[in-house]
Design a protein around this motif. Structure first.
Motif, PDB file in Angstrom:
ATOM      1  N   GLY A 152      42.225 -14.611  53.491  1.00 25.82           N
ATOM      2  CA  GLY A 152      41.155 -15.006  52.599  1.00 25.82           C
ATOM      3  C   GLY A 152      41.351 -14.441  51.212  1.00 25.82           C
ATOM      4  N   LEU A 153      40.273 -14.418  50.454  1.00 23.38           N
ATOM      5  CA  LEU A 153      40.321 -13.941  49.078  1.00 23.38           C
ATOM      6  C   LEU A 153      40.815 -12.502  48.997  1.00 23.38           C
ATOM      7  N   ASP A 154      40.349 -11.641  49.895  1.00 27.23           N
ATOM      8  CA  ASP A 154      40.754 -10.233  49.845  1.00 27.23           C
ATOM      9  C   ASP A 154      42.251 -10.059  50.056  1.00 27.23           C
ATOM     10  N   MET A 171      44.171 -11.456  46.927  1.00 28.64           N
ATOM     11  CA  MET A 171      44.036 -10.536  45.789  1.00 28.64           C
ATOM     12  C   MET A 171      44.867  -9.276  46.001  1.00 28.64           C
ATOM     13  N   CYS A 209      31.980 -23.535  47.029  1.00 28.86           N
ATOM     14  CA  CYS A 209      32.157 -22.094  47.236  1.00 28.86           C
ATOM     15  C   CYS A 209      32.749 -21.439  45.987  1.00 28.86           C
ATOM     16  N   CYS A 210      32.092 -20.385  45.491  1.00 31.13           N
ATOM     17  CA  CYS A 210      32.566 -19.707  44.278  1.00 31.13           C
ATOM     18  C   CYS A 210      33.861 -18.926  44.547  1.00 31.13           C
ATOM     19  N   MET A 211      34.052 -18.431  45.765  1.00 31.99           N
ATOM     20  CA  MET A 211      35.284 -17.697  46.075  1.00 31.99           C
ATOM     21  C   MET A 211      36.490 -18.642  46.096  1.00 31.99           C
ATOM     22  N   CYS A 212      36.262 -19.900  46.510  1.00 32.99           N
ATOM     23  CA  CYS A 212      37.335 -20.899  46.453  1.00 32.99           C
ATOM     24  C   CYS A 212      37.743 -21.142  45.010  1.00 32.99           C
ATOM     25  N   HIS A 213      36.753 -21.164  44.138  1.00 37.85           N
ATOM     26  CA  HIS A 213      37.017 -21.360  42.718  1.00 37.85           C
ATOM     27  C   HIS A 213      37.897 -20.219  42.183  1.00 37.85           C
ATOM     28  N   VAL A 214      37.599 -18.990  42.574  1.00 39.35           N
ATOM     29  CA  VAL A 214      38.395 -17.831  42.153  1.00 39.35           C
ATOM     30  C   VAL A 214      39.832 -17.960  42.665  1.00 39.35           C
ATOM     31  N   LEU A 215      39.995 -18.345  43.925  1.00 41.07           N
ATOM     32  CA  LEU A 215      41.340 -18.521  44.488  1.00 41.07           C
ATOM     33  C   LEU A 215      42.111 -19.608  43.748  1.00 41.07           C
ATOM     34  N   GLY A 263      37.808 -24.300  52.068  1.00 38.25           N
ATOM     35  CA  GLY A 263      36.525 -23.617  51.946  1.00 38.25           C
ATOM     36  C   GLY A 263      35.362 -24.588  51.976  1.00 38.25           C
TER      37      GLY A 263
END
Length: 135
Positions: free
Chosen positions: A110-112, A115, A50-56, A46
């Motif tokens: 990706g994140l979606d 998840m 990136c905040c979405m990378c942090h979530v992953l 990422g």
């Protein structure tokens, strides 16, 4: 175009050494990108910060997976993205969106997608299959 890609290995027990990004000199043909994706069971790629990378990363760490993480700089993003689209995509019909998760050397999504697989219970068996989880 020369650039640097950073690989950060997150350990469950943080140490000073694990917090430093490992610079990987990227060659013009993108071979180091391909090598890093193929050598890691799970890798999150990422943009830097990136905040979405942090979530992953948090989700995967919570499951017991220690993913490799690549943070891409703006100046090398186009070249890295073109190389990523060639890795693990059958027929070349998929496009890579950041953050991208590669599991077992192939683009997972990706994140979606991660998840959705986690919520449905499909993620853990996939991670076990590629050797990212042992239990």
């Amino acid at each position: 175009m020369q650039g640097t890609i950073y690989c950060i290995r997150h350990n469950l027990i943080p140490s000073a050494q694990s917090l430093r990004p490992l610079p990987l000199e990227k060659q013009g043909n993108g071979e180091s990108v391909r090598t890093v994706v193929e050598e890691n069971a799970v890798i999150v790629i990422g943009r830097r910060g990136c905040c979405m990378c942090h979530v992953l990363k948090k989700l995967l760490l919570g499951l017991g997976v220690n993913p490799a993480v690549h943070e891409i700089d703006e100046e090398s993003e186009d070249e890295v993205m073109s190389e990523l689209e060639k890795i693990g995509v059958e027929g070349g019909s998929e496009t890579v969106e950041l953050p991208a998760v590669y599991i077992g050397g192939r683009l997972f999504g990706g994140l979606d997608r991660v998840m959705a697989a986690h919520i449905s219970g499909d993620l853990v068996p996939i991670l076990k299959e590629v050797g990212a989880l042992w239990l």
